[in-house]
Scaffold this active site. Structure first.
Site, PDB file in Angstrom:
ATOM      1  N   GLU A 169       0.806  -1.208   0.063  1.00 27.12           N
ATOM      2  CA  GLU A 169      -0.093  -0.029  -0.056  1.00 27.12           C
ATOM      3  C   GLU A 169       0.778   1.280   0.001  1.00 27.12           C
ATOM      4  OE1 GLU A 169      -2.777  -0.010   3.383  1.00 27.12           O
ATOM      5  OE2 GLU A 169      -3.644  -1.899   2.633  1.00 27.12           O
ATOM      6  N   GLU A 219      -5.102  -8.204   0.757  1.00 25.67           N
ATOM      7  CA  GLU A 219      -5.747  -8.033   2.206  1.00 25.67           C
ATOM      8  C   GLU A 219      -7.273  -7.844   2.162  1.00 25.67           C
ATOM      9  OE1 GLU A 219      -4.258  -4.929   4.334  1.00 25.67           O
ATOM     10  OE2 GLU A 219      -2.110  -5.567   3.964  1.00 25.67           O
TER      11      GLU A 219
HETATM   12  O1  IFM Z   1      -3.478  -3.055   9.335  1.00 29.71           O
HETATM   13  C1  IFM Z   1      -3.536  -2.470   7.951  1.00 29.71           C
HETATM   14  C2  IFM Z   1      -2.326  -3.127   7.334  1.00 29.71           C
HETATM   15  O2  IFM Z   1      -1.005  -2.918   7.732  1.00 29.71           O
HETATM   16  C3  IFM Z   1      -2.441  -2.556   5.983  1.00 29.71           C
HETATM   17  N1  IFM Z   1      -3.550  -2.560   5.421  1.00 29.71           N
HETATM   18  C4  IFM Z   1      -4.922  -2.140   6.086  1.00 29.71           C
HETATM   19  C5  IFM Z   1      -4.613  -2.728   7.184  1.00 29.71           C
HETATM   20  C6  IFM Z   1      -5.989  -2.643   8.456  1.00 29.71           C
HETATM   21  O3  IFM Z   1      -6.251  -1.354   8.587  1.00 29.71           O
END
Ligand code: IFM
Length: 455
Positions: A178, A366
């Protein structure tokens, strides 16, 4: 999608070659922040610092111990396997491997990751490695961090050290987690480490991160036989809040700022500066050969999805708009972080990435939610998380059915963990962590996955 179809969902519907995994990140779970030669990261500095009048992290927490994964990795890896998953995604802490960011390698740090990889393989889990999930060596931040162009060389050297040590066993790599979150969060709005508020530093960091995507991908391909190289983006579909030209301009501007600026330069499409005034000065950081050097053909793209955002127009010419949570409480449930649960958004995020026609494979790297989890005896009844996963998985399956090349899905996260500036209150795990005792308790959602993955 009918209830029948929704609740009849089976992992086998996604196909035999589909990857099912759990994802974690170094700073959020490892702890051992100053153990065995590890250097400090920007998150160590940020969480140990107090920013008057409030701490940097809600309630002053930090990742010094977190889930103590550094010492408990064997059990946690076995736990991932016992829930039925076939892959484990985790990130490497750059300052654990190179305490000063460059130069001397910390053998103990590299050995740790080598042992984690072996533990994965012994448990039949395919290790997927993210090179960078936000914990930059503080020593490099002291030299400007992502805003210093030298980071392209520093990061390439780090990628080489890791690839040379783990590449014999690890074939799936992600360069970044990200970029939006650590460039904008760290350098523009100062909500995360290193806590800087600067448009210039933000724009410089964006360009250098984009250059690093290509540079590190090249290193991984040179050093790792049969490497499968990708990166990840948090893809937030942006909704306009009206139909007028102003509203649509605001929508385009926010979409450029949140999504396109991190994806399109690597595809040779340049920066979307025409759609977002805030981005325009990025041109001063682009050198003559960059347009070519920045391009990269990833083997897959990692899609990370949490929620949609909306783009109300603002009377500030440069910005035009700021992201606003889409909080239609009548239509959507809301989670602990204040985000609304909008499962159709994951379909849109996948569709958007697919529309570039440049990614041969898309993996959801994710997806997950934080709901209020309470331990009742030895049980966590997280029905809301199960419902969240069911509804999002149904949309992923719909996207796959519509011909998008979706090849995997990783839950965020295996364990409850340190949720950055929000501390330990939001819990995202399939497994509950009692931080006082480090006891793990599989939540009902963990058992739900185990059942789901078995059919
Ligand atoms: O915890 C974070 C992760 O580190 C990166 N993506 C979003 C998750 C939840 O907010």
């Amino acid at each position: 999608m009918t209830d029948m179809e929704l609740y009849g969902l089976r992992a086998s519907d996604f196909g035999a070659g589909f990857t099912w995994g759990v994802a974690t990140a170094s700073y959020q779970i490892e702890g051992a922040w100053n153990v065995d030669g590890k250097g400090p990261s920007i998150w160590d500095t940020f969480t140990h610092r107090r920013r008057w009048p409030l701490p940097t992290v809600r309630s002053g927490e930090n990742g010094d111990v977190a889930c103590d994964f550094y010492h408990r990795y064997r059990d946690d890896v076995t736990l991932s396997w016992s829930l039925g998953f076939g892959a484990k995604r985790f990130s490497i802490s750059w300052p654990r491997v190179l305490p000063m960011g460059v130069g001397r390698v910390n053998a103990a740090g590299l050995d740790f990751y080598s042992r984690v990889v072996d533990a994965c393989l012994e448990n039949g889990l395919d290790p997927w490695i993210t090179l960078y999930h936000w914990d930059l060596p503080q020593a490099l931040q002291d030299r400007g961090g992502w805003a210093n162009r030298d980071i392209v060389g520093w990061f390439s050297d780090y990628a080489r050290v890791v690839a040379e040590r783990l590449g014999d066993r690890v074939k799936r790599w992600m360069v970044f987690n990200e970029p939006l979150s650590f460039c904008a969060g760290g350098y523009l709005i100062g909500a995360g480490a290193p806590g800087i508020f600067s448009r210039q530093k933000f724009l410089a960091s964006v360009h250098h991160v984009n250059l690093c995507q290509a540079a590190a991908a090249k290193v991984l391909r040179d050093k790792v036989a049969n490497a499968v190289v990708g990166t990840t983006h948090v893809t937030a579909p942006v909704k306009a809040t009206g139909d007028s030209a102003r509203h649509l301009r605001a929508q385009r501007s926010l979409d450029a700022l949140l999504n396109r600026v991190y994806i399109e330069p690597n595809l040779g499409l340049g920066y979307p500066t025409n759609d977002c005034g805030l981005l325009r000065p990025i041109e001063r950081y682009i050198l003559s050969d960059d347009e070519r050097a920045i391009q990269v053909d990833f083997d897959f793209i990692g899609a990370q999805y949490y929620t949609r955002v909306s783009a109300p127009p603002l009377p500030i010419p440069l910005v035009g708009t700021l992201p606003r949570r889409d909080q239609d409480f009548r239509r959507y449930e809301i989670n602990v972080l204040g985000n609304t649960t909008q499962p159709e958004g994951i379909y849109e995020a996948l569709e958007r990435l697919h529309s570039y026609k440049r990614f041969p494979s898309i993996v959801v790297t994710e997806n997950g939610t934080s709901v209020p989890d309470d331990l009742e005896g030895d049980r966590v009844y997280d029905v809301r998380r199960i419902d969240y996963y069911r509804r999002h998985l149904a949309q992923v399956l719909r996207a796959k059915g519509d011909g998008m090349p979706i090849d995997g899905y990783f839950c965020w996260s295996l364990l409850d963990n340190f949720e950055w500036a929000e501390g330990y209150v939001p819990r995202f795990g399939l497994v509950y962590v009692d931080y006082a005792t480090q006891k793990r308790v599989v939540k009902d959602s963990g058992y739900w996955f185990k059942q789901f993955l078995s059919v």
